[in-house]
Design an enzyme around this catalytic site. Structure first.
Site, PDB file in Angstrom:
ATOM      1  N   CYS A 286     -13.594  16.551   9.001  1.00  0.00           N
ATOM      2  CA  CYS A 286     -13.626  15.160   8.581  1.00  0.00           C
ATOM      3  C   CYS A 286     -12.289  14.501   8.872  1.00  0.00           C
ATOM      4  CB  CYS A 286     -13.963  15.038   7.095  1.00  0.00           C
ATOM      5  SG  CYS A 286     -12.691  15.725   6.020  1.00  0.00           S
TER       6      CYS A 286
ATOM      7  N   ASP B  96      -7.643 -11.065  42.660  1.00  0.00           N
ATOM      8  CA  ASP B  96      -6.898 -11.118  43.918  1.00  0.00           C
ATOM      9  C   ASP B  96      -7.906 -11.329  45.050  1.00  0.00           C
ATOM     10  OD1 ASP B  96      -4.766 -10.609  45.837  1.00  0.00           O
ATOM     11  OD2 ASP B  96      -5.793  -8.697  46.163  1.00  0.00           O
TER      12      ASP B  96
ATOM     13  N   CYS C 193      -9.138  15.923   7.325  1.00  0.00           N
ATOM     14  CA  CYS C 193      -8.584  17.059   8.075  1.00  0.00           C
ATOM     15  C   CYS C 193      -7.651  16.549   9.175  1.00  0.00           C
ATOM     16  CB  CYS C 193      -9.706  17.877   8.714  1.00  0.00           C
ATOM     17  SG  CYS C 193     -10.941  18.540   7.582  1.00  0.00           S
TER      18      CYS C 193
END
Length: 762
Positions: A17, A449, A20
């Site tokens: 989780c 460009d 952790c």
């Protein structure tokens, strides 16, 4: 004085989780000079640390947080074998780490564990939920069946809880252990020391029942099964999410046939070795074709279905597949130096990083578990102080523990980035990190460009106008034969437009103006209109002057002519050469505008040429005669106006503007400088990849926002319901498991980006 740093990747096992994640990050960053980003979805840590730091310190820091870690070996030049090729023992170490990593998943999310616990739980739930089925001694049968479910089935959660407690930490697994063991141990106490063990005892769902007769074996069993099933589905989905990166890594050929005929493992191939690629085989490494001709399927790398021709001198990419013909290739890049390896590294780096949304979720989750445990205790106390039965308070407290899992919150962002960046790789869109996804979502203006982006960047013949009475085919043949002797791009374009050429002699070039030579016994010239007029000594014919005026604003015009034996040279044809538009340019601009984006064209070309190209593709706003520094200034000006700018380019002159923009997109076939400066790199040459990249970013962020909304909304709605006794612990367990699975399945929808209707909906 600056400290030399390096970046290492750790494979970590045992995290479940977001809390952790936060704990591992804290332990790693407690080391001087270390910065860490831990990712739950990929179960890895990306650690920047001093170059002289012992990597063992990193793994010990992770171990002190209660998890196993292994430093992923850095691909490089190992010792050389007798052939002179680089040995790669690191690969075996990496494989070992991967196997250990996969083994951890198997232990937690084993399908056998899910099936066995589900079969054992069915009768426990059935007799508990239907009082009419509660035969004499049913409660003892429930004890016998629930014990292996809770202790063996739930062992992965309990083991993680114990490991974390040894390090003074609490996680989602702590909530699961507390909830299921509380329900189980309460039930055992009621059986042994209370009245629940009496033969003939039955009970329904009355909140006011005697606590000594209340048992919760069905709660402990079903919650364990739901959580195991949710973890199993989540684990399978996460593996599917990482499939794109694995597919990239698996493109390489395991063996290669050397030009000498010997076959060796690809990891023993060295730069300079020559190897063969037969029809249907995969090119083993980056290289240059030295002999042969074949078509190459580059679809897995570029997303483009049309094969490209490979002839002598063509640069080829490892991982592409030969179709028809045998190639002899000299290796120029092997191992980690191949384009395939660099692409895989870009994809993985994007998945390892963290977005702003993920960092916020991690901070919330880090304090969430202790708060939930405190809330559970307060819930039980509040029920007792209110004079309610202890069974009701206990049920509510257990429901609070079970329903509040922050796993969905921790997965909401990284799993979406994992799927989104993986899908991008499949489509030839390489993201440098989560920030590229976030920035793509906010873009409202795209600056394109011209040369090499909207156009192909290659000159080609677009018109040929002969003087009255002159045979066009003859004139083109003579001028093209002369121009074939030139190295100028304009000359090459004219020569390439003619199938067969005549021999040329006595070529004389005047740089920047034109050239002369003898072709088929005639003195031929080709060059600018001024050069032609000086060479002939006479005004150009009216028809040729009209042709020049018609094309000189949008193309480069070349005037060609010749003199026969004893004749004066005459101008006989006007050839117009221009950089051609990409066939998909107009369609791409239209799609960008359909998505609500303003499009601007930026170029160093003259205003007339720029306006002509812009009109052809549907762009209204044009900035012409812009230098590389001017492109940067333009981007900064647009940003100062409050616009979110994406700059799209391909050349060295675009690199600074790509870096200055909110989002830099380097198109395929461009320079290394452009690719390095961009946030997104398109491996293919189709300009439509710009649209897909922006849509991928928007859809990924939409999924992330949806995931976070449901993760937060779930907890906000579920916790009060559980605390007030309105949520049965079994339903709480199912809802918690579903929330985690939901964010994963929701994220997997990103795999449809670029597939027709799903893409258009982006």
């Amino acid at each position: 004085m600056a400290v030399d740093t390096r970046t290492s990747v750790l494979d970590i096992t045992g995290m479940t989780c977001a809390s952790c994640v936060a704990r591992v990050e804290r332990r790693l960053q407690a080391i001087d000079g270390v910065h860490a980003q831990v990712n739950l979805a990929t179960e890895t840590a990306r650690v920047t640390h001093p170059a002289d730091l012992d990597p063992a310190l990193l793994t010990r820091a992770v171990g002190s947080a209660g998890y196993d870690a292994r430093v992923r070996p850095t691909p490089g030049r190992g010792p050389r074998d007798g052939h002179g090729a680089a040995m790669a023992p690191e690969a075996h170490l990496h494989d070992g780490a991967h196997e250990k990593h996969e083994g951890h998943h198997a232990a937690v999310a084993s399908p056998v564990r899910v099936v066995v616990t589900a079969l054992l739980a069915l009768p426990v739930v059935a007799v508990a939920m239907v009082p009419a089925w509660q035969f004499p001694g049913w409660q003892w049968m429930s004890l016998v069946l629930a014990t292996p479910i809770v202790l063996w089935g739930g062992w992965p959660f309990h083991r993680a809880t114990l490991a974390n407690l040894r390090h003074g930490a609490v996680t989602m697994d702590t909530l699961v252990t507390l909830g299921t063991l509380a329900a189980y141990l309460w039930s055992v106490w009621a059986l042994v020391f209370g009245t629940a063990g009496m033969i003939g005892m039955t009970h329904g769902f009355e909140l006011g029942a005697d606590p000594a007769s209340a048992i919760y074996f069905e709660v402990a069993s079903v919650v364990t099964v739901f959580l195991l099933l949710g973890r199993y589905i989540e684990d399978r989905a996460r593996r599917r999410a990482g499939r794109a990166l694995r597919a990239l890594l698996e493109l390489g050929a395991p063996e290669v046939e050397l030009a000498s005929g010997a076959r060796i493992p690809t990891d023993r191939l060295a730069v300079g070795d020559e190897f063969l690629v037969r029809p249907g085989q995969t090119v083993a490494a980056d290289g240059v074709v030295v002999e042969g001709r074949a078509a190459l399927d580059e679809s897995m790398l570029t997303g483009e279905s049309l094969p490209v021709d490979a002839v002598v001198g063509t640069e080829v990419t490892g991982g592409t597949v030969a179709q028809g013909g045998v190639l002899r290739v000299r290796a120029t890049g092997v191992g980690a130096d191949t384009r395939l390896a660099r692409i895989a590294a870009l994809v993985e780096n994007a998945q390892l990083g963290k977005s702003r949304a993920q960092r916020l979720a991690d901070r919330i989750s880090a304090v969430f578990v202790p708060v939930v445990i405190a809330l559970s205790v307060l819930t039980l106390g509040a029920w007792l102080l209110a004079g309610q039965p202890i069974t009701a308070g206990f049920t509510a407290a257990v429901a609070v523990l079970i329903v509040a899992c922050p796993c969905a919150l921790g997965l909401a962002t990284p799993i979406a980035i994992l799927v989104g960046s993986g899908r991008g790789a499949q489509l030839g869109i390489l993201l440098t990190g989560p920030e590229a996804i976030e920035n793509a979502d906010r873009i409202d203006l795209v600056a394109l460009d011209k040369t090499g982006t909207l156009t192909t960047g290659r000159m080609s013949l677009i018109a040929a106008v002969p003087a009255p009475g002159v045979d066009e085919a003859e004139a083109r043949l003579l001028v093209a034969s002369l121009e074939h002797a030139s190295e100028h791009p304009i000359g090459r374009a004219i020569a390439a437009a003619t199938d067969s050429l005549l021999p040329v002699a006595d070529v004389d070039a005047l740089a920047g103006h034109g050239l002369t030579g003898v072709v088929d016994g005639r003195s031929v010239f080709a060059g600018s209109p001024e050069f032609a007029q000086r060479h002939t000594g006479a005004p150009l014919p009216a028809a040729l002057r009209a042709a020049i005026e018609a094309h000189e604003r949008t193309a480069t015009v070349v005037v060609g002519g010749w003199a026969g034996t004893g004749e004066e040279p005459e101008a006989r044809i006007v050839l117009a050469v221009a950089d051609t538009l990409r066939p998909e340019a107009a369609r791409t601009v239209a799609r960008l505008r359909d998505d609500g984006l303003e499009v601007v064209m930026v170029t160093g070309d003259a205003e007339p040429t720029a306006r002509a190209v812009a009109a052809a593709v549907g762009i209204e706003r044009v900035q012409a005669r812009v230098s590389p520094e001017g492109k940067v200034a333009l981007v900064e000006q647009l940003r100062a106006e409050g616009r979110r700018v994406a700059m799209v380019g391909d050349g060295v002159n675009d690199a600074a503007a790509l870096a200055a923009a909110d989002l830099g997109i380097a198109v395929g076939g461009g320079t290394d400088a452009a690719a390095a400066a961009g946030d997104i790199a398109l491996t293919g040459t189709d300009l439509g990849g710009v649209v897909t990249a922006l849509r991928l970013g928007r859809r990924t962020m939409r999924v992330i926002r949806g995931n976070l909304f449901w993760a937060f909304a779930y907890n906000v709605a579920a916790l009060p319901l559980a605390a007030f006794g309105l949520l049965n612990p079994m339903i709480a367990g199912a809802a918690m498991a579903f929330s985690s699975v939901f964010v994963v399945l929701n994220s997997l929808r990103l795999r449809r980006v670029g597939t027709g209707a799903a893409d258009r909906a982006g």
